[in-house]
Design a protein around this motif. Sequence first.
Motif, PDB file in Angstrom:
ATOM      1  N   UNK A 135     146.949 -11.182  50.632  1.00  0.00           N
ATOM      2  CA  UNK A 135     146.142 -11.598  51.823  1.00  0.00           C
ATOM      3  C   UNK A 135     146.562 -10.907  53.137  1.00  0.00           C
ATOM      4  N   UNK A 136     146.742 -11.466  54.286  1.00  0.00           N
ATOM      5  CA  UNK A 136     146.800 -10.793  55.553  1.00  0.00           C
ATOM      6  C   UNK A 136     147.879 -11.230  56.231  1.00  0.00           C
ATOM      7  N   UNK A 137     148.498 -10.487  56.877  1.00  0.00           N
ATOM      8  CA  UNK A 137     149.484 -10.819  57.793  1.00  0.00           C
ATOM      9  C   UNK A 137     149.374 -10.381  59.083  1.00  0.00           C
ATOM     10  N   UNK A 138     149.787 -10.965  60.280  1.00  0.00           N
ATOM     11  CA  UNK A 138     149.783 -10.517  61.583  1.00  0.00           C
ATOM     12  C   UNK A 138     151.157 -10.658  62.088  1.00  0.00           C
ATOM     13  N   UNK A 139     151.593  -9.174  62.471  1.00  0.00           N
ATOM     14  CA  UNK A 139     152.613  -9.008  62.687  1.00  0.00           C
ATOM     15  C   UNK A 139     152.689  -8.546  64.437  1.00  0.00           C
ATOM     16  N   UNK A 140     153.754  -9.252  65.376  1.00  0.00           N
ATOM     17  CA  UNK A 140     153.734  -9.171  66.593  1.00  0.00           C
ATOM     18  C   UNK A 140     154.935  -8.666  67.160  1.00  0.00           C
ATOM     19  N   UNK A 141     155.227  -7.481  67.510  1.00  0.00           N
ATOM     20  CA  UNK A 141     156.535  -6.946  68.193  1.00  0.00           C
ATOM     21  C   UNK A 141     156.786  -7.793  69.510  1.00  0.00           C
ATOM     22  N   UNK A 142     158.101  -7.886  69.770  1.00  0.00           N
ATOM     23  CA  UNK A 142     158.629  -8.555  70.977  1.00  0.00           C
ATOM     24  C   UNK A 142     158.485  -8.169  72.336  1.00  0.00           C
ATOM     25  N   UNK A 164     150.083  -5.910  68.621  1.00  0.00           N
ATOM     26  CA  UNK A 164     149.936  -6.932  67.212  1.00  0.00           C
ATOM     27  C   UNK A 164     149.365  -6.024  66.414  1.00  0.00           C
ATOM     28  N   UNK A 165     149.380  -6.230  65.246  1.00  0.00           N
ATOM     29  CA  UNK A 165     148.605  -5.567  63.987  1.00  0.00           C
ATOM     30  C   UNK A 165     148.227  -6.590  62.855  1.00  0.00           C
ATOM     31  N   UNK A 166     147.207  -6.508  62.286  1.00  0.00           N
ATOM     32  CA  UNK A 166     146.737  -7.246  61.177  1.00  0.00           C
ATOM     33  C   UNK A 166     146.827  -6.166  59.985  1.00  0.00           C
ATOM     34  N   UNK A 167     147.305  -6.499  58.842  1.00  0.00           N
ATOM     35  CA  UNK A 167     147.301  -5.784  57.544  1.00  0.00           C
ATOM     36  C   UNK A 167     147.160  -6.745  56.681  1.00  0.00           C
ATOM     37  N   UNK A 168     146.476  -5.826  55.512  1.00  0.00           N
ATOM     38  CA  UNK A 168     146.581  -6.405  54.142  1.00  0.00           C
ATOM     39  C   UNK A 168     147.893  -6.576  53.654  1.00  0.00           C
ATOM     40  N   UNK A 169     148.507  -7.585  52.829  1.00  0.00           N
ATOM     41  CA  UNK A 169     149.856  -7.632  52.434  1.00  0.00           C
ATOM     42  C   UNK A 169     149.929  -8.265  51.076  1.00  0.00           C
ATOM     43  N   UNK A 170     151.054  -8.266  50.634  1.00  0.00           N
ATOM     44  CA  UNK A 170     151.469  -9.344  49.445  1.00  0.00           C
ATOM     45  C   UNK A 170     152.606 -10.067  49.506  1.00  0.00           C
ATOM     46  N   UNK A 171     152.623 -10.972  48.498  1.00  0.00           N
ATOM     47  CA  UNK A 171     153.826 -12.004  48.559  1.00  0.00           C
ATOM     48  C   UNK A 171     154.113 -12.442  46.871  1.00  0.00           C
ATOM     49  N   UNK A 172     155.255 -12.055  46.588  1.00  0.00           N
ATOM     50  CA  UNK A 172     155.982 -12.514  45.293  1.00  0.00           C
ATOM     51  C   UNK A 172     156.877 -13.655  45.537  1.00  0.00           C
ATOM     52  N   UNK A 173     156.854 -14.733  44.651  1.00  0.00           N
ATOM     53  CA  UNK A 173     157.880 -15.865  44.878  1.00  0.00           C
ATOM     54  C   UNK A 173     158.205 -16.563  43.643  1.00  0.00           C
ATOM     55  N   UNK A 174     159.137 -17.324  43.612  1.00  0.00           N
ATOM     56  CA  UNK A 174     159.693 -18.079  42.537  1.00  0.00           C
ATOM     57  C   UNK A 174     160.428 -19.268  43.066  1.00  0.00           C
TER      58      UNK A 174
END
Length: 227
Positions: A135-142, A164-174
């Motif tokens: 999906x997407x992440x939105x990262x914001x520097x302080x 601020x930046x929007x980028x495609x990202x992934x997540x793996x979880x258990x």
Amino acid sequence: MKPILITILFSFNILSVFAQEKSSFVAVRSGVSCPLGAYYSADLQEGSFTMAGFNATLEGAWFFKRWLGVGASAGLNLHPIDAGALATATMASDAFMTNLSVRSDPFRVLTFMAGPYACLDLRKNFSLTCKLLGGMIQASTPYQLYKAEYFMIGRYWYEITSSRDWEVSFMAGIGVRYDVSDCIGIMFDTDFTYNQCEFGFITYNGSITEHKKILFLNSTLGIIIIL
């Protein structure tokens, strides 16, 4: 005979659908978010000086089979900045700086992910849930305020505004899930997120772009509503 056979088949079909639905859930989770690698590093060029912080996640999954389904999650991650380490590293890079204090907001990351889920029964009321989401992440520097003192110059204050930046990202979880009843359960979940972001800043020398790796591990505990 045919009506009896139809009734039996219908009953098995209802039980099958019921079993599939018992894996489906909506969950609210919260816990610790731990930055890793370069994102955690105290390096002025590649690091972000982040520390362990807070995560809150809203998640849901629908299982079209008992063991396989699709779902989505939305999460908030706040990672405080190690202002002392940042001040020390900044002073070490500037021979004319005699003192420095830094005030900083946390690094903020929003995640919006969707993808396949898998569920494996371990024993009665216990199950293992795995996911691989994209999906997407939105990262914001302080936002940061620097209060510096320079040799022969004196005090000088300056600020670094948030980018601020929007980028495609992934997540793996258990995660491990325990069904307290037919409606309510408890889940302990661990998930990993990785991405590379670009942050733009405007300085007195013009605009610059900083490349930052964003990777962190969340360990959360939550309550689930079984659908």
